[in-house]
Design an enzyme around this catalytic site. Structure first.
Site: not given
Length: 477
Positions: A330, A255
């Site tokens: 997830r 990120k």
């Protein structure tokens, strides 16, 4: 924060009205003060401060909004606004008297005041100087019930605990420490907690969690909470699941730092939220059998980190092609959702800071949700969201979104392309369910960069009050 009902009001008081004429019911006002207050209300000043030298007297006039939910939240925000005034004047306690037709006005006003009063000062060397003075909120006996006071106290305590967990940095809150904090909450509230360590997670073959953890020197944990009172209204348990990524660098799909990675200590907000809900359910002795699961790790690019192109065998046996290591939440949730099957649950509810797409869609004003639960359940969630002003926007789970996560080399892939990101993430999660299920993506609301109403900077706990409201109304017509 202390809450109680008093026979005699403290020297600092707030009166809640629903019409200007009701100020005549306030015996504590002198003739001049009554005239001043009446004139202020006539000029649309809805909150009035009177310094009576022996104490402060505050008056708040509730003005109904377009909907009941908006009116309730306006009362909360009025309490939050007065909290700042109370602390600036170094007041320690306040007594609330509700003279309005809104029966829950005192509760709501105190709730907003208490939520706004939260502070995270653990790492400030000048914490004593910065500490808010307000620590006691009293009510006159006609303004609230004893049961409501108990409920308010529990929800505020849980909200504070959730916010503090989110605000803790990784230098303190590793996955192991998160598990310890959850265990401590269980001991305080009276629910069972079992923690799987790395060796047990390996034995269970939870490939999703272990793949994300490969980049870290810190071990993962898997916390299992259970609250089961003697009498329950649900024959099968409700299972809550919270994403517990204690820090997310994005892994090798790194990120950027500003306005992204710098906030990623909050990527375990879902874990904190479900722990807070379990604390509240147990403290309030809800007649529900509830299980909560928290898969936890950090996501780093070090050690033997998983890479784009890897194929991971999940706990369910399904294979996942990893195309982005920043789609790690997830992977954890997939394993937890499969673990939930052993309980043959009545309903499974997950909370996760899952996608930037959800945040981009509704921002800080609501939660993106989707799921396979029936319409009655969805309507109940929506009603709870409206009552608590933690509103929901439901997205569809159309089959076409499932096509976007098909893989040529594995059963599914962990991202679905440039469009519909919140939904394709939901479709990924659905792959691991075979029961009624709801998914709540809290990415846009879990962390605030500035104070807004009763939401303080840092962790917000947004969504917990909605969930508690849902559980309080569970099984009712």
């Amino acid at each position: 924060m202390e809450f109680n009902i008093v026979q005699k009001a403290s020297k600092h008081q707030v009166y809640i009205l629903d019409n200007a004429k009701a100020i005549e019911k306030i015996d504590a006002l002198t003739k001049d003060e009554l005239s001043f207050a009446a004139n202020a209300l006539k000029n649309d000043i809805n909150t009035i401060t009177l310094n009576q030298y022996t104490g402060f007297l505050f008056i708040h006039l509730v003005k109904p909004k377009d909907t009941t939910g908006q009116t309730k939240d306006a009362i909360r925000k009025a309490g939050a606004g007065l909290q700042a005034t109370i602390n600036s004047n170094k007041l320690v306690e306040i007594t609330i008297s509700n003279l309005s037709v809104f029966t829950d006005a005192a509760y709501l006003f105190a709730e907003g005041m208490a939520l706004a009063n939260y502070q995270f000062l653990k790492y400030r060397t000048d914490s004593k100087k910065l500490q808010n003075t307000l620590s006691k909120i009293h009510f006159t006996k006609q303004s609230i019930t004893l049961k409501e006071v108990g409920q308010l106290k529990t929800i505020i305590d849980a909200s504070y605990a959730v916010r503090t967990l989110v605000n803790e940095p990784l230098s303190y809150l590793t996955a192991t420490q998160l598990a310890k904090e959850i265990a401590a909450m269980g001991k305080q509230a009276g629910f069972k907690v079992r923690t799987l360590n790395k060796a047990q997670i390996v034995k269970e073959k939870m490939g999703g969690i272990l793949s994300v953890n490969r980049g870290s020197i810190d071990p993962p944990t898997f916390s299992i909470m259970e609250y089961k009172p003697a009498k329950t209204i649900n024959k099968k348990p409700i299972v809550l699941i919270g994403k517990g990524v204690v820090y997310d660098t994005g892994g090798l799909s790194l990120k950027p730092t500003p306005n992204s990675m710098d906030r990623m200590k909050s990527d375990m907000s879902g874990a904190a939220l479900v722990a807070g809900a379990m604390y509240t359910a147990a403290k309030l002795k809800l007649p529900l059998h509830i299980v909560a699961l928290v898969p936890a790790t950090d996501n780093r690019p070090g050690e033997n980190a998983y890479v784009p192109g890897d194929v991971v065998k999940m706990y369910s046996g399904a294979t996942v092609e990893v195309l982005n290591t920043d789609a790690e939440g997830r992977m954890l949730l997939g394993d937890a959702l499969h673990f939930a099957k052993r309980y043959k649950p009545e309903l499974v509810i997950d909370f996760a800071t899952l996608t930037g797409a959800a945040s981009a869609a509704v921002g800080e004003h609501g939660i993106v949700c989707m799921g396979t639960a029936d319409d009655k359940t969805k309507q109940s969630f929506a009603a709870s969201g409206t009552r608590q002003y933690e509103r929901l926007v439901e997205y569809p789970l159309w089959d076409e979104y499932g096509e976007q996560i098909r893989s040529d080399v594995a059963d599914i892939k962990n991202i679905g392309g440039s469009t519909g990101g919140a939904i394709t993430a939901g479709k990924f999660l659905q792959h691991f369910t075979d029961y009624p299920w709801m998914h709540f993506d809290i990415a846009g609301v879990s962390f605030a960069t500035a104070k807004k109403g009763y939401l303080t900077p840092g962790g917000t706990g947004y969504g917990m009050r909605m969930l508690i409201d849902f559980l309080l109304h569970y099984g009712k017509a």
